[in-house]
Design a protein around this motif. Sequence first.
Motif, mmCIF file in Angstrom:
data_model
loop_
_atom_site.group_PDB
_atom_site.id
_atom_site.type_symbol
_atom_site.label_atom_id
_atom_site.label_comp_id
_atom_site.label_asym_id
_atom_site.label_seq_id
_atom_site.Cartn_x
_atom_site.Cartn_y
_atom_site.Cartn_z
ATOM 1 N N ASN A 1 23.262 15.538 55.295
ATOM 2 C CA ASN A 1 24.294 14.501 55.400
ATOM 3 C C ASN A 1 23.700 13.172 54.940
ATOM 4 N N ASP A 2 24.524 12.133 55.009
ATOM 5 C CA ASP A 2 24.082 10.847 54.462
ATOM 6 C C ASP A 2 23.107 10.106 55.371
ATOM 7 N N GLY B 1 18.746 8.559 67.827
ATOM 8 C CA GLY B 1 19.318 7.319 67.331
ATOM 9 C C GLY B 1 18.354 6.442 66.556
ATOM 10 N N LYS B 2 17.064 6.739 66.646
ATOM 11 C CA LYS B 2 16.065 5.927 65.956
ATOM 12 C C LYS B 2 15.944 6.336 64.497
ATOM 13 N N TYR B 3 15.262 5.462 63.742
ATOM 14 C CA TYR B 3 15.011 5.686 62.315
ATOM 15 C C TYR B 3 13.568 6.157 62.129
ATOM 16 N N VAL B 4 13.361 7.143 61.241
ATOM 17 C CA VAL B 4 12.004 7.622 60.977
ATOM 18 C C VAL B 4 11.754 7.725 59.475
ATOM 19 N N GLU B 5 10.504 7.587 59.115
ATOM 20 C CA GLU B 5 10.063 7.782 57.739
ATOM 21 C C GLU B 5 8.922 8.787 57.722
ATOM 22 N N LEU C 1 10.600 10.449 52.930
ATOM 23 C CA LEU C 1 11.863 10.983 53.428
ATOM 24 C C LEU C 1 12.286 10.114 54.600
ATOM 25 N N LYS C 2 13.504 9.620 54.542
ATOM 26 C CA LYS C 2 13.991 8.688 55.554
ATOM 27 C C LYS C 2 15.170 9.306 56.295
ATOM 28 N N ILE C 3 15.120 9.229 57.600
ATOM 29 C CA ILE C 3 16.203 9.766 58.418
ATOM 30 C C ILE C 3 16.708 8.660 59.326
ATOM 31 N N GLN C 4 17.981 8.347 59.194
ATOM 32 C CA GLN C 4 18.601 7.318 60.037
ATOM 33 C C GLN C 4 19.294 7.964 61.224
ATOM 34 N N ARG C 5 19.407 7.202 62.302
ATOM 35 C CA ARG C 5 20.177 7.632 63.486
ATOM 36 C C ARG C 5 19.856 9.094 63.823
ATOM 37 N N THR C 6 18.588 9.343 64.079
ATOM 38 C CA THR C 6 18.153 10.711 64.300
ATOM 39 C C THR C 6 18.922 11.382 65.428
ATOM 40 N N GLU C 7 19.097 12.698 65.259
ATOM 41 C CA GLU C 7 19.761 13.537 66.247
ATOM 42 C C GLU C 7 18.804 14.650 66.670
ATOM 43 N N ARG C 8 19.062 15.239 67.842
ATOM 44 C CA ARG C 8 18.175 16.288 68.331
ATOM 45 C C ARG C 8 18.118 17.461 67.363
ATOM 46 N N GLY C 9 19.187 17.709 66.664
ATOM 47 C CA GLY C 9 19.220 18.792 65.685
ATOM 48 C C GLY C 9 18.345 18.558 64.469
ATOM 49 N N ASP C 10 17.843 17.346 64.315
ATOM 50 C CA ASP C 10 16.935 17.054 63.206
ATOM 51 C C ASP C 10 15.518 17.524 63.495
#
Lengths: 115, 115
Positions: free
Chosen positions: B62-63, B16-20, B77-86
């Motif tokens: 995905n978006d 659920g966290k955001y990462v860069e 590279l920015k990932i919002q609302r991270t999921e375990r599959g990321d």
Amino acid sequence: AQSVAQPEDQVNVAEGNPLTVKCTYSVSGNPYLFWYVQYPNRGLQFLLKYITGDNLVKGSYGFEAEFNKSQTSFHLKKPSALVSDSALYFCAVRDTPSNDYKLSFGAGTTVTVRA
Amino acid sequence: GAGVSQTPSNKVTEKGKYVELRCDPISGHTALYWYRQSLGQGPEFLIYFQGTGAADDSGLPNDRFFAVRPEGSVSTLKIQRTERGDSAVYLCASSLNSGGTYEQYFGPGTRLTVT
């Protein structure tokens, strides 16, 4: 669509013996082909490429690869393997002419060279 | 000369966290690529920049995924609302230009773990 197949998950050879890592590709046009090597916890390192011209290309660390258009293959070879060649090897392709500049990679082949 | 650098080398985040993730390409390289490598697989294309613009983002899953390169050099590279599959290793590469004859040089990657 472009794709690459590396039919062997693992290749095991004795030091001093010839090493071959197989790669076949699928493209709609003409291929640009690349080999990369990945050591543990390291990024991919470029080994060699085929763009056009001579079907036998030579690269880093004594590696070479042979482009075979009729068999759609680009096998990586080394005449005499070293223990230090033990690593994960990836074949990659880019289709041409195309506006897609991305590479498509195979799943990789783990090479183990035993002393 | 200096190769492609990526920071951080490792990132652990909660679902659920955001990462860069940051990539610093080889100086003078105009083309920049992001790939994702899951365990036991070859790198998969995410997005490609030529200069400041994203020339091809067809690989973004995905978006939640977004990337920028505002000055034509460093990319994030920015990932919002991270999921375990990321969870994967995110690789950045650069090349001299977007011409397909130029090999891509890869950074060491950022290992992302989503708990």
